[in-house]
Design an enzyme around this catalytic site. Sequence first.
Site, PDB file in Angstrom:
ATOM      1  N   ARG A  45      23.673  53.516  34.125  1.00  0.00           N
ATOM      2  CA  ARG A  45      24.323  53.194  35.404  1.00  0.00           C
ATOM      3  C   ARG A  45      23.333  52.438  36.287  1.00  0.00           C
ATOM      4  O   ARG A  45      23.684  51.475  36.972  1.00  0.00           O
ATOM      5  CB  ARG A  45      24.833  54.456  36.106  1.00  0.00           C
ATOM      6  CG  ARG A  45      25.314  54.175  37.536  1.00  0.00           C
ATOM      7  CD  ARG A  45      26.241  55.243  38.141  1.00  0.00           C
ATOM      8  NE  ARG A  45      25.944  56.597  37.751  1.00  0.00           N
ATOM      9  CZ  ARG A  45      24.905  57.324  38.200  1.00  0.00           C
ATOM     10  NH1 ARG A  45      24.064  56.807  39.080  1.00  0.00           N
ATOM     11  NH2 ARG A  45      24.725  58.545  37.779  1.00  0.00           N
ATOM     12  N   TYR A  97      42.887  36.711  48.083  1.00  0.00           N
ATOM     13  CA  TYR A  97      43.464  37.362  46.894  1.00  0.00           C
ATOM     14  C   TYR A  97      44.210  38.652  47.299  1.00  0.00           C
ATOM     15  O   TYR A  97      43.684  39.438  48.100  1.00  0.00           O
ATOM     16  CB  TYR A  97      42.333  37.685  45.905  1.00  0.00           C
ATOM     17  CG  TYR A  97      42.780  38.419  44.690  1.00  0.00           C
ATOM     18  CD1 TYR A  97      43.557  37.799  43.714  1.00  0.00           C
ATOM     19  CD2 TYR A  97      42.446  39.758  44.498  1.00  0.00           C
ATOM     20  CE1 TYR A  97      43.980  38.500  42.593  1.00  0.00           C
ATOM     21  CE2 TYR A  97      42.861  40.456  43.379  1.00  0.00           C
ATOM     22  CZ  TYR A  97      43.637  39.820  42.430  1.00  0.00           C
ATOM     23  OH  TYR A  97      44.054  40.507  41.322  1.00  0.00           O
ATOM     24  N   ASP A 169      34.000  34.361  48.026  1.00  0.00           N
ATOM     25  CA  ASP A 169      34.600  34.628  46.713  1.00  0.00           C
ATOM     26  C   ASP A 169      34.725  33.269  46.015  1.00  0.00           C
ATOM     27  O   ASP A 169      35.516  32.425  46.417  1.00  0.00           O
ATOM     28  CB  ASP A 169      35.971  35.299  46.899  1.00  0.00           C
ATOM     29  CG  ASP A 169      36.652  35.633  45.563  1.00  0.00           C
ATOM     30  OD1 ASP A 169      36.386  34.948  44.557  1.00  0.00           O
ATOM     31  OD2 ASP A 169      37.489  36.566  45.543  1.00  0.00           O
ATOM     32  N   LYS A 194      38.242  35.914  35.222  1.00  0.00           N
ATOM     33  CA  LYS A 194      38.889  34.608  35.230  1.00  0.00           C
ATOM     34  C   LYS A 194      38.028  33.600  34.461  1.00  0.00           C
ATOM     35  O   LYS A 194      37.770  33.797  33.300  1.00  0.00           O
ATOM     36  CB  LYS A 194      39.157  34.190  36.688  1.00  0.00           C
ATOM     37  CG  LYS A 194      39.733  35.321  37.558  1.00  0.00           C
ATOM     38  CD  LYS A 194      41.131  35.779  37.148  1.00  0.00           C
ATOM     39  CE  LYS A 194      41.559  37.101  37.775  1.00  0.00           C
ATOM     40  NZ  LYS A 194      41.480  37.181  39.230  1.00  0.00           N
TER      41      LYS A 194
HETATM   42  C1  LIG Z   1      41.444  38.208  40.217  1.00  0.00           C
HETATM   43  C2  LIG Z   1      40.744  37.979  41.486  1.00  0.00           C
HETATM   44  C3  LIG Z   1      40.039  39.007  42.129  1.00  0.00           C
HETATM   45  C4  LIG Z   1      40.011  40.420  41.584  1.00  0.00           C
HETATM   46  O1  LIG Z   1      39.335  40.503  40.370  1.00  0.00           O
HETATM   47  P1  LIG Z   1      39.675  41.567  39.192  1.00  0.00           P
HETATM   48  O2  LIG Z   1      38.714  41.184  38.137  1.00  0.00           O
HETATM   49  O3  LIG Z   1      41.108  41.373  38.829  1.00  0.00           O
HETATM   50  O4  LIG Z   1      39.432  42.923  39.755  1.00  0.00           O
HETATM   51  C5  LIG Z   1      39.352  38.699  43.278  1.00  0.00           C
HETATM   52  N1  LIG Z   1      39.361  37.460  43.804  1.00  0.00           N
HETATM   53  C6  LIG Z   1      40.038  36.454  43.230  1.00  0.00           C
HETATM   54  C7  LIG Z   1      40.019  35.095  43.848  1.00  0.00           C
HETATM   55  C8  LIG Z   1      40.753  36.665  42.052  1.00  0.00           C
HETATM   56  O5  LIG Z   1      41.437  35.658  41.497  1.00  0.00           O
END
Ligand SMILES: *Cc1c(COP(=O)(O)O)cnc(C)c1O
Length: 378
Positions: A45, A97, A169, A194
């Site tokens: 961890r 998001y 982000d 993604k």
């Molecule tokens: C998918 C997404 C998230 C969340 O991520 P997860 O891996 O699904 O928890 C956050 N920000 C953006 C822009 C996303 O497309």
Amino acid sequence: MNKKTKLIHGGIVGDPFTGAVSTPIYQVSTYKQDGVGNFSYEYSRTGNPTREALEKLIADLEDGHRGFAFASGMAAIAAVMQLYKSGDHVVFTDDVYGGTYRLMSKVLNRFNLDVTFVDTSNPQKVREAVQDNTVAIYVETPTNPLLKVTDVREMRTIADEHDLHLIVDNTFSTPYYQNPITLGADIVLHSATKYIGGHSDVVAGLAVVATEKLGEELHFVQNSVGGVLGPQDSWLLIRGIKTLGLRMEQTEKNTAEIVSFLQSRDDIVTIYYPGLKDHPGHDTHKAQATGFGGMVSFDVGSKERAERVLASTKYFTLAESLGAVESLISVPAQMTHASIPAERRAELGITDGLVRISVGIEDAEDLIADLKQALEQE
Ligand SMILES: *Cc1c(COP(=O)(O)O)cnc(C)c1O
């Protein structure tokens, strides 16, 4: 190092312990200590060599000080929010998001972390939203699904005026096309589920911080709260990152062709893509990123038509998520953004006829033929 070289040679290359060219999957929870307190790894961890290789790599790719890998994008975002305390206030991009909106408005609100959602593509709105207890500005650029663009350098200026953290982000642009820390961000976040993973086979999140101080603070949260990424998934991300540049370039080339196909039709109401010269964020995006990416949204006019399109595509898979080698299609109002109340969706312009595509790396002519037949379904 140039970018594609960095994807292969950044971070820790191979395995310092065995010489293995690919970082091994250290599937281990604990480590033998040479004496009490005498160790390089203690407990997975706190630190694991495979996860650490990934964390060093993402820190390099984002030109940051230190990287962190989490079990999902949301776990990364939640960990960053746990740098703050009850009574603090954060200014957010309004079409953030859906999961981030839910985290802030339905979970962390219980701990009195206060938020304001504003259109951060308009710096004046951000200035007006800053309060005495504001600690951070959190932006997504481009946004999901309307591809709105926020000027990261301008956000830095505002953050400096009030001594705030700037959090970005960077999921949509990826470190291949945009590096928010070099534009002034303190913290960069990714849903590595993604583009970074890129193959629809792993859920993961990454965070990169610009300073040693933030690195210590975020490691304290990561280790205390514990939402870490496992070694197998860390390895999958390292593997995915090696082809990030190739994938992004093919994706962007395909996207440009698809966008001109959509523009050639008179049955599409609006096309949202920052690569279009008439997109309101085009110039800003161009000044802070080296590519426009593979996310496009377009309004087909009605919910019924959107459903017909989604029911008829063959290569565009109807699915949540984005950023994979395979092209995906969705209707944000009923899928990714369903957790946003209907009236708020309407305010944001996320109409029922809005279709979002994530363009993959297939051949563009097949993707265009697929969209064409889907748009022509009666
Ligand atoms: C998918 C997404 C998230 C969340 O991520 P997860 O891996 O699904 O928890 C956050 N920000 C953006 C822009 C996303 O497309």
